[in-house]
Design an enzyme around this catalytic site. Structure first.
Site, mmCIF file in Angstrom:
data_model
loop_
_atom_site.group_PDB
_atom_site.id
_atom_site.type_symbol
_atom_site.label_atom_id
_atom_site.label_comp_id
_atom_site.label_asym_id
_atom_site.label_seq_id
_atom_site.Cartn_x
_atom_site.Cartn_y
_atom_site.Cartn_z
ATOM 1 N N HIS A 63 0.820 -1.222 0.000
ATOM 2 C CA HIS A 63 0.000 0.000 0.000
ATOM 3 C C HIS A 63 0.849 1.266 0.000
ATOM 4 C CE1 HIS A 63 -3.791 -2.147 0.670
ATOM 5 N NE2 HIS A 63 -3.138 -2.900 1.521
ATOM 6 N N ASN A 136 -10.306 -3.090 2.438
ATOM 7 C CA ASN A 136 -9.958 -3.072 1.016
ATOM 8 C C ASN A 136 -11.216 -2.778 0.213
ATOM 9 O OD1 ASN A 136 -7.183 -3.578 0.893
ATOM 10 N ND2 ASN A 136 -7.463 -5.781 1.057
#
Ligand code: NDP
Length: 555
Positions: A63, A136
């Protein structure tokens, strides 16, 4: 004379990092006389060079590329029948949120629109401390065994030899996917149109993991949380996503910033799915299996809140890059399940922030819980016994750094009434750690602990078989997604997306495995992919596939 090309001057006076105004020109340097050399005593220059050398913090291993904004959460419907968690009691309850959206596999410079799941993390600054939802934009994930996480992520990164990433050479990526076929649901979702979202303002987020909402009496329900964008989930075509990756690598960052600057604030509605412990014991799938969803029809969504993003960061690094989320940051009334992947994340996120930002990462202004601020309006002032380390913002003054009689710190356990406002009281918990309180009925505690343990064991037994194996059960949901949820156009997109990505695989046996795996899900799809990738095909079921590629079938 002020040139017409200069805008109005800032209020700030140029100063060195110790705050003393610098009397010469900011770019001035001290030399030992005409012709130099430079002087070591020139703090303006030396400190600036040194600070520059250290201005990058380690990027997130996963990420790394993202953007975000601030806003608020508001409770629209009470959940008091499900949990005693304070933010979910009184309709109208509001608290600030900070959110960060991100890609998963790429580095900090990679384009926003590349195919990937998206991280979707929300920090709720509630009045009883921070609650983070580290979600997510997909309701499932690639793994259900925590031990696979680091290895899986390696396959999303660069090849150790060629240093190419999966967009230039997807061999490693598909080698992993086809040998770990429990990822089938996630890759079906990701190679569908939602793998290339159009805007973070129109993107859904999912807890994926199962959590628990706990009631006053200690009983609980399992839950899944959904954050659904009010404008739906628009997506980009494959061509648009590829073109933007080159022409506008920061497409999503700019889009979110512009919307908020133009006061077109993104809004999201928050929903919960609930499942009783009895339902969980009898659920067709394991509630700890992160590769599965809870069907909407059996477990309908219940709306309870909204999120509005109405403030851009003034400083990206301070307010977005330094945001530090952890699924372990929870408020009483919301608890983790015993999903092993979630359990490992509870540890891993805080650990990575300690490496990335230092042990005092929670003290950075963007992360700092409101409860640590005097006069914040929170029902109590937070304090603890942690001290020192790098970059301390608040070392808690003269408060002793141990449990002292000199200036004793309050504890919920010593005065449950005063702190019962949304916090778990020892009345309910009955025991602290492993030490039962003297006045508690130990036999009753033991009995309820045994009942709890028996339930946990049933849940665990239900998940045990699925951790490493692959069975028809793993194919049902991705098959429903491909055959029933996707329309013809989306199925076409899917084939093009897989073929485009897989065309750079350098080993034909991996291409073959790919077609076999998708063929387990849908025979025509397998044939089409085999044709396009120019490999042979045979129809296999899940068990035959597992045997053929040399992994264990589920028993
Ligand atoms: P339903 O058949 O009731 O509805 C399908 C759901 O899929 C929609 O509500 C929507 O959820 C989501 N969806 C719609 N279009 C797409 C798309 N192009 N790509 C991915 N997801 C899409 O759902 P079920 O619960 O019976 O599940 C059927 C399948 O739908 C599952 O196997 C799963 O793959 C997928 N799905 C299920 C979700 C769930 O939580 N149950 C969530 C998302 C997908 P949403 O409004 O959340 O976008």
């Amino acid at each position: 004379m002020v040139s017409e090309y200069y805008t109005q001057k800032d209020d700030a006076v140029y100063a060195t990092s110790n705050g003393v105004p610098y009397s010469a020109h900011p770019l001035g340097a001290q030399t030992a006389g005409p012709g130099g050399p430079l002087l070591l005593q020139d703090f303006n220059l030396i400190d600036d060079l040194s600070h520059f050398d250290q201005e990058r913090i380690p990027e997130r291993v996963v990420h790394a590329k993202g953007g975000g904004a601030h806003g608020y959460f508001e409770l629209t419907d009470s959940l008091s029948d499900l949990t005693y968690a304070r933010p979910f009691q009184t309709v109208g309850y509001k608290c600030p949120v900070s959110i960060r959206f991100s890609t998963v596999g790429g580095e900090r410079g990679t384009p926003d629109t590349l195919r990937d799941p998206r991280g979707y993390s929300i920090k709720f600054k509630t009045d009883i401390g921070n609650m983070d939802w580290v979600f997510n934009n997909t309701p499932v994930f690639f793994i259900r065994d925590p031990n696979k996480f680091a290895k899986f992520i390696h396959t999303q990164k660069r090849d150790p030899s060629t240093h190419l990433n999966q967009n230039m050479d997807s061999t490693m990526t598909w080698d992993y996917y086809t040998l770990n076929p429990e990822c089938l649901h996630q890759i079906t979702y990701m190679f569908g149109p939602r793998g290339t979202p159009k805007t973070w303002a129109g993107m859904h987020g999912y807890s994926g993991h199962t959590f628990k909402f706990v009631k006053e009496d200690g009983s609980f329900n399992y839950i899944q949380l959904h954050v659904l964008a009010d404008d739906g989930f628009p997506t980009l075509s494959i061509e648009e996503a590829n073109e933007l990756a080159g022409a506008a690598p920061e497409y999503h960052i700019k889009d979110l910033y512009d919307r908020i600057a133009e006061k077109k604030f993104p809004t999201y509605s928050v929903y919960v799915q609930t499942m009783s412990p009895e339902q969980a014991e009898n659920f067709r799938f394991s509630i700890n299996d992160l590769t599965k969803v809870w069907p909407h029809k059996e477990f309908p969504l219940r709306k309870f809140g909204k999120i509005v993003l109405d403030k851009n960061p003034e400083n990206y690094h301070a307010e977005i890059e330094q945001l530090a989320f952890s699924p372990a940051h929870l408020v009483p009334g919301l608890e983790p399940s015993n999903d092993p992947v979630l359990q490992s994340r509870l540890y891993s996120y805080s650990d990575t922030h300690r490496h990335r930002l230092g042990t005092n990462y929670q003290q950075l202004p963007v992360n700092r819980p409101r409860t640590f601020e005097k006069g914040s309006g929170c029902p109590f002032l937070a304090g603890n016994l942690q001290r020192d380390g790098p970059a301390v913002f608040d070392n808690q003054g003269s408060r002793p750094n141990y449990l002292s009689s000199l200036q004793p710190i309050n504890a919920v356990s010593s005065n449950p009434k005063e702190y019962s406002n949304g916090l778990g009281t020892t009345e309910r918990a009955k025991y602290i750690g492993v030490v039962t309180k003297k006045e508690t009925d130990k036999y009753t505690v033991l009995q309820s602990e045994r009942a709890k343990r028996a339930h946990d064991e049933k849940i665990w037994l239900n998940s045990y078989d699925y951790i490493s194996g692959f069975s028809e059960l793993d194919v049902e949901q991705p098959r429903a997604l491909y055959q029933k949820v996707f329309n013809d156009e989306q199925r076409k997109y899917f084939v093009e997306a897989v073929v485009g990505h897989a065309s750079t695989i350098t080993k034909s046996y991996i291409k073959e495995r790919l077609a076999l795996l998708f063929g387990v899900m849908d025979e025509d799809l397998g044939k089409t992919l085999a044709n396009r990738l120019e490999v042979k095909f045979e129809k296999l079921n899940a068990e035959e596939y597992a045997n053929k590629v040399g992994i264990s079938p589920a028993n």
